[in-house]
Design an enzyme around this catalytic site. Structure first.
Site, mmCIF file in Angstrom:
data_model
loop_
_atom_site.group_PDB
_atom_site.id
_atom_site.type_symbol
_atom_site.label_atom_id
_atom_site.label_comp_id
_atom_site.label_asym_id
_atom_site.label_seq_id
_atom_site.Cartn_x
_atom_site.Cartn_y
_atom_site.Cartn_z
ATOM 1 N N SER A 79 -56.290 -15.297 30.549
ATOM 2 C CA SER A 79 -55.204 -16.208 30.022
ATOM 3 C C SER A 79 -54.837 -17.110 31.315
ATOM 4 O O SER A 79 -54.815 -16.853 32.437
ATOM 5 C CB SER A 79 -54.182 -15.620 29.326
ATOM 6 O OG SER A 79 -53.405 -16.874 28.525
ATOM 7 N N GLN A 92 -66.329 1.284 21.412
ATOM 8 C CA GLN A 92 -66.661 1.916 20.368
ATOM 9 C C GLN A 92 -66.196 1.259 18.874
ATOM 10 O O GLN A 92 -66.945 1.291 18.042
ATOM 11 C CB GLN A 92 -66.348 3.674 20.082
ATOM 12 C CG GLN A 92 -64.664 3.664 20.193
ATOM 13 C CD GLN A 92 -64.168 3.805 21.738
ATOM 14 O OE1 GLN A 92 -64.654 3.384 22.711
ATOM 15 N NE2 GLN A 92 -62.943 4.526 21.966
ATOM 16 N N HIS A 115 -96.886 -29.801 5.957
ATOM 17 C CA HIS A 115 -95.736 -30.286 5.818
ATOM 18 C C HIS A 115 -95.719 -31.907 5.068
ATOM 19 O O HIS A 115 -94.877 -32.184 4.063
ATOM 20 C CB HIS A 115 -94.739 -30.716 7.187
ATOM 21 C CG HIS A 115 -94.037 -29.659 7.737
ATOM 22 N ND1 HIS A 115 -94.671 -28.418 8.076
ATOM 23 C CD2 HIS A 115 -92.818 -29.376 8.027
ATOM 24 C CE1 HIS A 115 -93.623 -27.711 8.717
ATOM 25 N NE2 HIS A 115 -92.435 -28.158 8.678
ATOM 26 N N GLU A 136 -96.808 -35.395 13.959
ATOM 27 C CA GLU A 136 -96.219 -33.960 14.712
ATOM 28 C C GLU A 136 -97.514 -32.957 14.322
ATOM 29 O O GLU A 136 -97.221 -31.788 14.693
ATOM 30 C CB GLU A 136 -95.041 -33.477 14.082
ATOM 31 C CG GLU A 136 -93.812 -34.230 14.818
ATOM 32 C CD GLU A 136 -92.632 -33.400 14.571
ATOM 33 O OE1 GLU A 136 -92.405 -32.653 13.930
ATOM 34 O OE2 GLU A 136 -91.613 -33.986 15.096
ATOM 35 N N ASN A 163 -59.892 -5.717 26.637
ATOM 36 C CA ASN A 163 -60.210 -5.720 28.169
ATOM 37 C C ASN A 163 -61.574 -6.080 28.580
ATOM 38 O O ASN A 163 -62.408 -6.424 27.574
ATOM 39 C CB ASN A 163 -59.869 -4.231 28.895
ATOM 40 C CG ASN A 163 -60.662 -3.192 27.988
ATOM 41 O OD1 ASN A 163 -61.631 -3.672 27.575
ATOM 42 N ND2 ASN A 163 -60.154 -1.925 27.951
ATOM 43 N N GLU A 198 -56.773 -23.488 29.226
ATOM 44 C CA GLU A 198 -56.617 -22.859 27.856
ATOM 45 C C GLU A 198 -55.313 -23.607 27.130
ATOM 46 O O GLU A 198 -55.224 -23.977 25.985
ATOM 47 C CB GLU A 198 -56.496 -21.298 28.137
ATOM 48 C CG GLU A 198 -55.999 -20.539 26.724
ATOM 49 C CD GLU A 198 -55.754 -19.167 26.887
ATOM 50 O OE1 GLU A 198 -55.322 -18.893 28.186
ATOM 51 O OE2 GLU A 198 -55.845 -18.445 25.977
ATOM 52 N N HIS A 199 -54.193 -23.436 28.113
ATOM 53 C CA HIS A 199 -52.993 -23.941 27.557
ATOM 54 C C HIS A 199 -52.686 -25.275 28.394
ATOM 55 O O HIS A 199 -52.578 -24.874 29.595
ATOM 56 C CB HIS A 199 -51.875 -23.196 27.586
ATOM 57 C CG HIS A 199 -52.041 -21.872 26.483
ATOM 58 N ND1 HIS A 199 -52.558 -20.778 27.252
ATOM 59 C CD2 HIS A 199 -52.009 -21.502 25.493
ATOM 60 C CE1 HIS A 199 -52.725 -19.774 26.576
ATOM 61 N NE2 HIS A 199 -52.152 -20.181 25.259
ATOM 62 N N GLN A 255 -46.600 -17.351 31.140
ATOM 63 C CA GLN A 255 -48.062 -17.155 31.303
ATOM 64 C C GLN A 255 -48.489 -15.841 32.300
ATOM 65 O O GLN A 255 -49.264 -15.350 32.084
ATOM 66 C CB GLN A 255 -48.805 -18.422 31.936
ATOM 67 C CG GLN A 255 -50.190 -18.584 31.994
ATOM 68 C CD GLN A 255 -50.791 -17.906 30.526
ATOM 69 O OE1 GLN A 255 -50.461 -18.747 29.668
ATOM 70 N NE2 GLN A 255 -51.727 -16.966 30.311
ATOM 71 N N ASP A 265 -47.731 -19.488 20.966
ATOM 72 C CA ASP A 265 -48.322 -18.173 21.056
ATOM 73 C C ASP A 265 -47.848 -17.373 19.713
ATOM 74 O O ASP A 265 -48.571 -16.288 19.554
ATOM 75 C CB ASP A 265 -47.657 -17.332 22.253
ATOM 76 C CG ASP A 265 -48.468 -17.944 23.442
ATOM 77 O OD1 ASP A 265 -49.372 -18.421 23.567
ATOM 78 O OD2 ASP A 265 -47.586 -17.741 24.517
ATOM 79 N N TYR A 306 -60.331 -7.421 16.153
ATOM 80 C CA TYR A 306 -60.117 -6.464 17.079
ATOM 81 C C TYR A 306 -58.794 -6.559 17.646
ATOM 82 O O TYR A 306 -58.488 -7.795 18.554
ATOM 83 C CB TYR A 306 -61.062 -6.407 18.322
ATOM 84 C CG TYR A 306 -60.731 -5.189 19.322
ATOM 85 C CD1 TYR A 306 -60.835 -3.897 18.724
ATOM 86 C CD2 TYR A 306 -60.153 -5.443 20.605
ATOM 87 C CE1 TYR A 306 -60.530 -2.905 19.868
ATOM 88 C CE2 TYR A 306 -59.871 -4.362 21.291
ATOM 89 C CZ TYR A 306 -59.871 -3.126 20.822
ATOM 90 O OH TYR A 306 -59.599 -2.140 21.723
ATOM 91 N N HIS A 338 -48.635 -12.271 31.414
ATOM 92 C CA HIS A 338 -49.743 -11.721 30.556
ATOM 93 C C HIS A 338 -50.450 -10.820 31.222
ATOM 94 O O HIS A 338 -50.792 -9.539 30.639
ATOM 95 C CB HIS A 338 -50.648 -12.614 30.064
ATOM 96 C CG HIS A 338 -50.222 -13.319 28.798
ATOM 97 N ND1 HIS A 338 -50.436 -12.937 27.579
ATOM 98 C CD2 HIS A 338 -49.709 -14.823 28.456
ATOM 99 C CE1 HIS A 338 -49.666 -13.347 26.709
ATOM 100 N NE2 HIS A 338 -49.574 -14.500 27.272
#
Lengths: 426, 426
Positions: free
Chosen positions: B233, B186, B415, B410, B209, B322-323, B255, B356, B124, B258
């Protein structure tokens, strides 16, 4: 048990259907318990232990004395085989250790990955009549080898407030740090959020009933990672005319005895083995103690006869079985064609129960077709790979222009400036 | 921007808080759209494209002619840098290929893992004013190297029903199989369930989003795997007195631009760099086109001064950025102490924007502290590891007893029988 001969391809998807349950219908109930444990901590866990497991617990944590007591209660024979299984699981998972290599992608630009253990992990072991010490080994041994610093185990106690000694012995043998008497949703909540006595962990592993599954899914939405989505256990056996019907029957039944929602499938091009296999199943079933459960599971189990070997391979990759046993003369060839399966058992002397217990592979595997996208639990499950990069003055001169043009075209000027500022002084 | 000097450890958790959004509140809305696309297929996707993206689409799939057209529209300069970045990403991710080794855990018992590509994956790519072609490369290049057979890409079209040519060029360069004009919930639904034109995939990747995030979470509960949970981020910069304030400021701002919910943190033991860094931020910010967004993000960004280097390391591992950019004299030493981070940028000439865009590492990384349990996207994300085992007659004789005792304890008799049946004829 249904026998389907020569179905057309359009019918395959319906033949690959599982008796899977939608746990999302349980979310409201589960959320209530999760929220209470998050707010009330140990008090809520104890309250739900009283409600669901009918036991009053002064302390949640299993004491050192209880662990020592377990040592005395487990037979030497069982200790010995637990140690043997642990050694094999350790050997196989230790071979999966990852060492990243440094790659210079552009002169002066060096990138690499480093595997670091997840610091705190939580293992859930279900209760019930039989102690699932094998699952303790399957989760705790790789966690320990990976280097997880805190390995927390939750399992529901019996009505006397005790955990089965074989569970405690296996946990200690495998390197579990802390064991707690807590089951179901309240156990998952305790590990996801942390309580006064149960440490918060970063990833939760292990099987459980539909409430445990639903709880794991809900906490995984934002609080903690989980091993994988769970569904009922399943096996597919691929066999040809050279296979021994008694072996196929035994493998079928060892899957079916797991639970009423288990599924076993035999997929073959040899119509002539169908009757002998069904006869062997009938015979072996009659003496099984878990006959009732097993019979229920057989109701949604299937024997499917297909025309060609390629059809067998295609059906298998579409079904994506958790366990796949291949008992054909050319089992090496067929195994090489498998693209979707959790764990593959090759040849006449490789029953699924070997991997369930002691060969060294993991028995926590993707069910319900998840093998199309998920691996079973392995050493990777207990680590994360961090990327590192180091760029020299020369490197940023070589790569800077590319970054500047890309950032400019994505209209991220500050990204471009981070390069420009550096190039300006070089 | 808050400056916090010498906070006590008890205050650290609140300083590590992110402006994260709880997307579970969107689940009801999102579920409605998911359900309609599942039932109505393309018709529903087109209807929601009309509703949300204000565009009437005769066809969802981008045509060959449109891809050719894109070739003519993208500048030679941009094509060149996209190819350069693609080469680096390819080099680094190709170095991550996995080859399993065979391990004989017991004489006659051989186990191994095999990496197999996930057959169908969905990527995506969000819309908006700027075309995120870098994310196309970050997802499609490793998918292609891994050997995924079908790489599906969904991205919302503009009001003329077109996809940005740079997206189309990057997709073609990286080996995407099919591109569809569909955005938001969708698009996620189309890839999770499949429609007449969009193939159902087994794993969905990519940013988006809050609606996209919520949709990915919901479909991941039972229909499809996803890359990881997403959040805003973030970057942490560790610096000492030797660092260049202009570099720190540039990394901070790259940063912050973003989005308004981005977070930048500077963690340092050098109180004397605080004022120069703040001054550099002020200067650089004034000329940025995305000044407004950036200023909002700076509101929940922080400069934290700590007493010792060990505190800096401990804080970082608790925050799990994250970074992480390390601009200190001893950056190699500090990098070696990092246990929780998505991607680490070492030394003065290694800005985050290198990773990046073009150094070769992936930019799809765990946010919101998920770096404690998750890796960023890497070659592993596009494969699963299947375990195989082969046991000889000798092997089952060696291991059979262990399996029998464990299965017996068990209470899983079938088994045990799967082994006994085999041992009986040997």
């Amino acid at each position: 048990m249904e026998v389907i001969k020569y179905p057309v391809r359009e019918d395959w998807p319906s033949l690959a259907k599982r008796p899977a349950l939608d746990v999302t219908t349980l979310f409201d109930t589960v959320r209530t318990v999760l929220d209470e444990v998050r707010k009330e901590g140990d008090v809520a866990v104890k309250w739900y232990e009283e409600k669901f497991d009918k036991v009053t617990l002064p302390e949640l944590q299993v004491s050192e004395a209880e662990i020592q007591e377990a040592h005395a209660l487990v037979s030497e024979e069982l200790k010995q085989v637990i140690r043997n299984a642990k050694d094999n699981i350790e050997k196989f998972h230790a071979s999966q250790r990852f060492t990243g290599q440094k790659v210079e992608t552009t002169p002066g630009v060096t990138c690499w990955q480093k595997a670091v253990a997840i610091e705190k992990v939580g293992l859930y072991i279900p209760g019930g009549t039989a102690p699932l010490f094998s699952t303790v080994l399957m989760l705790a041994v790789p966690a320990h080898i990976a280097g997880c610093k805190e390995i927390v185990l939750c399992t529901p106690p019996n009505k006397e407030g005790k955990v089965h000694p074989a569970i405690l012995f296996a946990a200690e043998t495998a390197g579990v740090s802390k064991i707690f008497k807590a089951g179901g949703i309240q156990a998952i909540a305790a590990m996801a959020y942390g309580t006064e006595s149960v440490p918060k962990v970063y990833k939760i592993f292990g099987p459980g009933n539909q409430y445990v599954t639903a709880a794991k899914q809900l906490v995984s939405l934002k609080d903690v990672a989980i091993d994988m989505p769970a569904g009922p256990s399943e096996v597919e056996v691929i066999a040809d005319g050279t296979a021994t019907p008694a072996f196929i029957a035994a493998d079928f039944l060892s899957q079916a005895e797991h639970g009423v929602d288990s599924q076993a499938m035999l997929v073959t091009t040899s119509e002539e083995i169908v009757t002998p296999v069904m006869e062997a199943i009938r015979q072996q079933l009659s003496v099984l103690p878990r006959k009732e459960i097993t019979e229920k599971a057989l109701e949604h189990s299937r024997i499917i006869v297909l025309v060609t070997e390629q059809e067998v391979i295609d059906f298998t990759n579409m079904y994506a079985p958790e366990h796949l046993i291949i008992q054909t003369a050319n089992y090496v060839y067929i195994a090489a064609q498998i693209e979707n399966a959790g764990s593959v058992f090759m040849g006449p002397y490789t029953p699924e129960s070997a991997g369930d217990y002691a060969s060294g592979t993991n028995h926590t595997l993707p069910t319900n077709g998840y093998a199309k996208a998920y691996s079973g639990v392995n050493l990777d499950s207990f680590i994360k790979k961090i990327t590192f990069q180091e760029i020299t003055a020369e490197g940023i001169k070589n790569l800077g222009g590319t970054i500047q043009v890309m950032a400019g075209n994505e209209q991220l000027d500050a990204h471009r400036n981070a390069v420009t500022t550096r190039l300006n002084i070089l």
